[in-house]
Design a protein around this motif. Sequence first.
Motif, short mmCIF file in Angstrom:
data_model
loop_
_atom_site.label_atom_id
_atom_site.label_comp_id
_atom_site.label_asym_id
_atom_site.label_seq_id
_atom_site.Cartn_x
_atom_site.Cartn_y
_atom_site.Cartn_z
N ASP A 168 -1.97 0.44 -11.68
CA ASP A 168 -1.17 0.87 -10.59
C ASP A 168 -1.46 2.09 -10.20
O ASP A 168 -1.34 2.53 -9.02
CB ASP A 168 0.38 0.72 -10.79
CG ASP A 168 1.09 -0.85 -10.76
OD1 ASP A 168 0.37 -1.51 -10.11
OD2 ASP A 168 2.32 -1.14 -11.42
N LYS B 212 -4.78 2.32 -7.95
CA LYS B 212 -4.53 1.95 -6.78
C LYS B 212 -3.70 3.03 -5.94
O LYS B 212 -3.93 3.17 -4.73
CB LYS B 212 -3.77 0.72 -6.71
CG LYS B 212 -3.47 -0.01 -5.32
CD LYS B 212 -3.18 -1.38 -5.11
CE LYS B 212 -3.01 -1.90 -3.64
NZ LYS B 212 -2.50 -3.28 -3.86
N ASP C 199 0.76 -1.43 0.06
CA ASP C 199 0.00 -0.14 -0.01
C ASP C 199 0.76 1.22 -0.01
O ASP C 199 0.31 2.29 0.36
CB ASP C 199 -0.93 0.09 1.07
CG ASP C 199 -2.06 -1.02 1.11
OD1 ASP C 199 -2.39 -1.42 -0.03
OD2 ASP C 199 -2.46 -1.52 2.28
N LYS D 152 -6.09 5.87 -4.77
CA LYS D 152 -7.08 5.80 -3.75
C LYS D 152 -6.12 5.84 -2.67
O LYS D 152 -6.99 6.17 -1.46
CB LYS D 152 -7.57 4.23 -4.13
CG LYS D 152 -8.48 3.94 -5.15
CD LYS D 152 -8.97 2.45 -5.04
CE LYS D 152 -10.02 2.14 -6.48
NZ LYS D 152 -10.56 0.84 -6.25
#
Length: 379
Positions: free
Chosen positions: A63, A66, A39, A69
């Motif tokens: 990628d 993510k 993360d 986010k």
Amino acid sequence: KRKSPAGMDAYNEANALFIDDDFDGALAAYQRAIASEPDNPLYLMKRATLHMKLTNYIDAVADASKALKLTPSAKGFLLKGEALFRQEEYEEAKLAFRKALEISPESIIARRWVRKCEAELSGAVKVPLVAPGITSSTPLAPPPQPTAPSQAAVAGTRPVPASLAPTSDPSRVRYEWYQTFTHLVVSILARGVAASDVSVTFEPAEVDVAIKLPGTSSEYQLNLSLFAKVDTADCTYSVSATKVELKMKKDVAAKWDTLEGTGEGGILPYLPAVDPAAAEDAPKRPAYPTSRPKKTDWDEVEHDVAREEAEEKLEGDDALQKLFRDIYARADDDTRRAMNKSFQTSGGTVLSTNWGEVAKKDYEKERTAPEGQEWKKWG
């Protein structure tokens, strides 16, 4: 959240390999870094940037999405938008660039990409999408009949999207270009082309391209009469899965007003006003086959964006960065050499235009690291 030492080591190693153009090694190192810290948005964005370099646009979008986010950023939305644009997903790309503008309203790059998306969409025929939860009285198409899962689906692999299928129709091939002060890059967007089926001839003021499209006997041809001369000894081309890219070194470092012309163009530091009467009498640029109902005048788009940039009043860091870019663009070779060496060897703490002083100075020995850190060379 505390960072993993193993992840940071792998990340630093990946950056060093990326700089050395060892993209396979860099990708493997980024994978290890992300495995240690799944993360970490910084690691994800760096791997997305590498995927863009390798033209793995689907993976770049994954990628970047993510990472966004976890930590929304203008740079992240710009990267995601460009990856979508390269897949011809212009509506989704425009949304990403709009998000970048929301975060950074002064971003000239984001505004330029929005304009490019709008230009593409203005000539495209799109089937409207029905929003989730809303039904349409007239179905767009009958529901698909269930079929047996494909071998690829059973194996768990992702099927190749239709938008990335090999290009077989010459009228579907497009090209785009951009320039730096010293080089010109033309990207011909033809997918699935073999390097052996591409022929490129560079002349001082002209370039000829012939591409045999996969699976057919059709050939795409492009002839460009360039605005000014190029150095044919330093012109190259490359073939990737999604495009044929031409890179040409300008014979004289200068900003070109357009891509095409008589070969006698020169430095144009400012955009001249356009006389409508003269424009009507000017010779028309050659047109190439296209199935698009509306043609995009990229010269007009570039003129509009350039005027917006010239008229824009920047403040703070943006104004300072623009000042440095303008100084560099108008500088001679010694001044640029001084700016590059002083900035890079000092770790970004010094920017000098005096080559006589910079040539004798060793900034690496003089620079100091922030408290609690130390300078370290890789390799």
